[in-house]
Every structure is written in C-alpha cells, then in structure tokens.
Write an enzyme that holds these catalytic residues in place. Structure first.
Site, PDB file in Angstrom:
ATOM      1  N   GLU A 151     -21.738   2.935  31.988  1.00  0.00           N
ATOM      2  CA  GLU A 151     -20.578   2.162  32.481  1.00  0.00           C
ATOM      3  C   GLU A 151     -20.433   0.786  31.482  1.00  0.00           C
ATOM      4  O   GLU A 151     -21.316   0.147  31.153  1.00  0.00           O
ATOM      5  CB  GLU A 151     -20.824   1.600  33.733  1.00  0.00           C
ATOM      6  CG  GLU A 151     -19.694   0.861  34.419  1.00  0.00           C
ATOM      7  CD  GLU A 151     -20.070   0.237  35.759  1.00  0.00           C
ATOM      8  OE1 GLU A 151     -19.391   0.892  36.806  1.00  0.00           O
ATOM      9  OE2 GLU A 151     -20.894  -0.452  35.916  1.00  0.00           O
ATOM     10  N   ARG A 210     -28.054  -3.278  30.730  1.00  0.00           N
ATOM     11  CA  ARG A 210     -29.299  -3.041  31.738  1.00  0.00           C
ATOM     12  C   ARG A 210     -29.420  -1.399  32.078  1.00  0.00           C
ATOM     13  O   ARG A 210     -28.194  -0.742  32.316  1.00  0.00           O
ATOM     14  CB  ARG A 210     -29.574  -3.739  32.924  1.00  0.00           C
ATOM     15  CG  ARG A 210     -28.122  -3.799  33.677  1.00  0.00           C
ATOM     16  CD  ARG A 210     -28.694  -2.802  34.895  1.00  0.00           C
ATOM     17  NE  ARG A 210     -27.423  -2.595  35.804  1.00  0.00           N
ATOM     18  CZ  ARG A 210     -26.926  -1.497  35.799  1.00  0.00           C
ATOM     19  NH1 ARG A 210     -27.029  -0.499  35.028  1.00  0.00           N
ATOM     20  NH2 ARG A 210     -25.832  -1.323  36.726  1.00  0.00           N
ATOM     21  N   GLU A 242     -17.984 -12.485  23.297  1.00  0.00           N
ATOM     22  CA  GLU A 242     -18.756 -13.689  23.221  1.00  0.00           C
ATOM     23  C   GLU A 242     -20.081 -13.178  23.152  1.00  0.00           C
ATOM     24  O   GLU A 242     -21.086 -13.693  22.447  1.00  0.00           O
ATOM     25  CB  GLU A 242     -18.657 -14.535  24.450  1.00  0.00           C
ATOM     26  CG  GLU A 242     -17.353 -15.597  24.197  1.00  0.00           C
ATOM     27  CD  GLU A 242     -17.520 -16.569  23.143  1.00  0.00           C
ATOM     28  OE1 GLU A 242     -18.631 -17.056  22.958  1.00  0.00           O
ATOM     29  OE2 GLU A 242     -16.184 -16.583  22.547  1.00  0.00           O
ATOM     30  N   LYS A 251     -21.209  -3.973  18.247  1.00  0.00           N
ATOM     31  CA  LYS A 251     -21.587  -5.141  17.242  1.00  0.00           C
ATOM     32  C   LYS A 251     -20.870  -4.793  15.791  1.00  0.00           C
ATOM     33  O   LYS A 251     -20.441  -5.564  15.392  1.00  0.00           O
ATOM     34  CB  LYS A 251     -23.201  -5.072  17.042  1.00  0.00           C
ATOM     35  CG  LYS A 251     -23.939  -5.815  18.204  1.00  0.00           C
ATOM     36  CD  LYS A 251     -25.371  -5.624  18.084  1.00  0.00           C
ATOM     37  CE  LYS A 251     -26.164  -6.206  19.494  1.00  0.00           C
ATOM     38  NZ  LYS A 251     -27.371  -5.702  19.353  1.00  0.00           N
ATOM     39  N   HIS A 303     -21.345 -12.649  43.526  1.00  0.00           N
ATOM     40  CA  HIS A 303     -22.208 -11.696  43.824  1.00  0.00           C
ATOM     41  C   HIS A 303     -23.229 -12.323  44.742  1.00  0.00           C
ATOM     42  O   HIS A 303     -24.067 -11.909  45.741  1.00  0.00           O
ATOM     43  CB  HIS A 303     -22.941 -11.563  42.464  1.00  0.00           C
ATOM     44  CG  HIS A 303     -24.061 -10.402  42.377  1.00  0.00           C
ATOM     45  ND1 HIS A 303     -25.347 -10.680  42.391  1.00  0.00           N
ATOM     46  CD2 HIS A 303     -24.018  -9.272  42.454  1.00  0.00           C
ATOM     47  CE1 HIS A 303     -25.997  -9.518  42.542  1.00  0.00           C
ATOM     48  NE2 HIS A 303     -25.213  -8.746  42.559  1.00  0.00           N
TER      49      HIS A 303
END
Ligand code: 0O2
Length: 220
Positions: free
Chosen positions: A163, A67, A62, A46, A179
């Site tokens: 990662e 997670r 963007e 950021k 996916h």
C-alpha cells in the site's frame, strides 16, 4: 509484554513452543517477503527523486516512511474479517501489510510521483482510492494505491502487494492529529466538537496547499 516469538506463535495459532519455531517459518518468511517488497518500492522512489532533482533542481517528495504491519494488528484485522489466520489467507486478504507513506510538499507532485511509479512496467496497480479528489467526510485527504511488485528470490519471483499512501506535509500533519482523535475519542467529553474543529483545519489546509502550489508555480 509479549516477545515477538510469542506474538508470532499467536499469529500462527500455535501453542507448543517445541514445534513453534518450525511452524512459524512460513509466517516469518512471509514478513520477510513484505520487507523485500518495501525495499523495492523505496528504491524506485529514491531513484525517481534523484533523477527529478537533477532535471528540475527540486525534490518531488520530502520524505518516505515505511513499515510492515505489526503481528497483533494482522491478527486483529484477520479476526475482524472472520478469517482463519494462515499465511495464504493473510496474503490473499490483507493489502496493507507492507505500507509506504510518501510525503510531498505540493498536491501536484503527488500525482507526478504516483504516475511515474505506476507506469513502471514491473508494477501492477491493484486499487486506487483518491481521497484528495474525493476527501472523506471527516476531512481526510491522501492518495492510496495498492500495487503489486515482484521480488526476486533464490527459487524464483513472488508478487507482493504494497500500500502506497501519498500525502502533502499538511495532509500528513492533519492525519496525525485525526489519528489521535480516533484513539482518544472514548475518553473525551465532546469528541464531535473536536471533529468539527478538525474538519475546519482540513478545509484550511486544502486552501493552503493549493495557494502555496500556486505561488511555487509563479516562482518557477
Ligand atoms: P494504520 O495504522 O495507519 O495502518 P482496508 O485497509 O482496505 O481494509 P479501508 O479503511 O477501506 O481498510 O482502507 P483505506 O480507506 O484505504 O484506509 C487505510 C489507511 O488509510 C488507514 O490504515 C490509515 O492509515 C489511513 N486512513 C484512512 N482513513 C483515515 C482517516 O480518516 N484518518 C486518518 N488519520 N487516517 C486514515 P489503518 O489500518 O486504519 O491504520
């Protein structure tokens, strides 16, 4: 459905609920360390975005999504590797428990942001897989980095692996469809035909990514 406490017990191989809370503590702590590592990486990204915005009047990425891997996925991966599920084994053998996905508009920005991130002196690059310069045979493209970053705790610092996947919007769009194919493959009549069509989409989206980048550069 399992409660998170039950899942946590399974991760730690615990059966007795009375001792579970005490014994689950190391696992909960480990997950918290990964959460902290994600916060550190997100903040760094950021900061780079804000600075780039002021200097160049545009954002190099963007969006970012992060997670921590779900306990059940951790168990599955450890079992696949044939490893005993302990916090030390998890830390030593899994590099994708904390994951950040950085979505950029243009391929050039991926290399700009990844370089700005990895040259920071508290970050160590553990591994790089460049599926943009070397796409997978199915057409998958992204830049994957495993980085190690310190988190500062009350009793000292800990180095955690994260990662970081960098993709363009088009690569991300393609990967989400791919996916779906991965998970629905067994129920499809002709998965190979869909895979071929997807590969064609991958080739088209590479062309589009670079064409749009060329136009952006002409505009600048
Ligand atoms: P999820 O749910 O996204 O986490 P490793 O993680 O090192 O044991 P591998 O395959 O060597 O396994 O790692 P690699 O190649 O760096 O890929 C890891 C992640 O990249 C995957 O995580 C996916 O997120 C993504 N990825 C890699 N290849 C493909 C692909 O062909 N299609 C799509 N859609 N995504 C891909 P997980 O753990 O599979 O899933």
């Amino acid at each position: 459905m399992n409660t998170s406490a039950e899942v946590g017990m399974e991760v730690m191989g615990l059966n007795d609920p009375e001792t579970a809370i005490k014994d689950m503590q190391p696992f909960m702590e480990l997950m918290m360390y990964y959460e902290c590592a994600l916060m550190e990486i997100e903040t760094k990204l950021k900061v780079l975005n804000s600075e780039f915005n002021i200097q160049h009047n545009r954002n190099p990425f963007e969006s970012i999504k992060s997670r921590v891997k779900k306990p059940m996925s951790i168990i599955e991966k450890m079992r696949k590797k044939g490893l005993e599920i302990t916090t030390d084994n998890i830390m030593d053998n899994l590099t994708d428990i904390a994951g950040v996905r950085v979505i950029c508009s243009f391929p050039e920005d991926i290399y700009t942001v990844s370089e700005l991130l990895t040259k920071q002196d508290d970050i160590t690059v553990v591994n790089v897989k460049d599926y943009i310069r070397n796409p997978k045979p199915n057409g998958y493209r992204s830049l994957h980095l495993i980085v190690e970053i310190p988190i500062f705790l009350s009793n000292g610092k800990k180095y955690m692996k994260v990662e970081v996947q960098f993709r363009t919007i088009a690569m991300d769009f393609w990967a989400s469809l791919d996916h779906k194919l991965k998970y629905k493959k067994d129920n499809l009549k002709h998965p190979e035909i869909i895979a071929q069509e997807l590969k064609k989409c991958a080739d088209m989206s590479v062309a589009m990514d670079y064409k749009m980048q060329e136009i952006r550069n002409m505009l600048e």
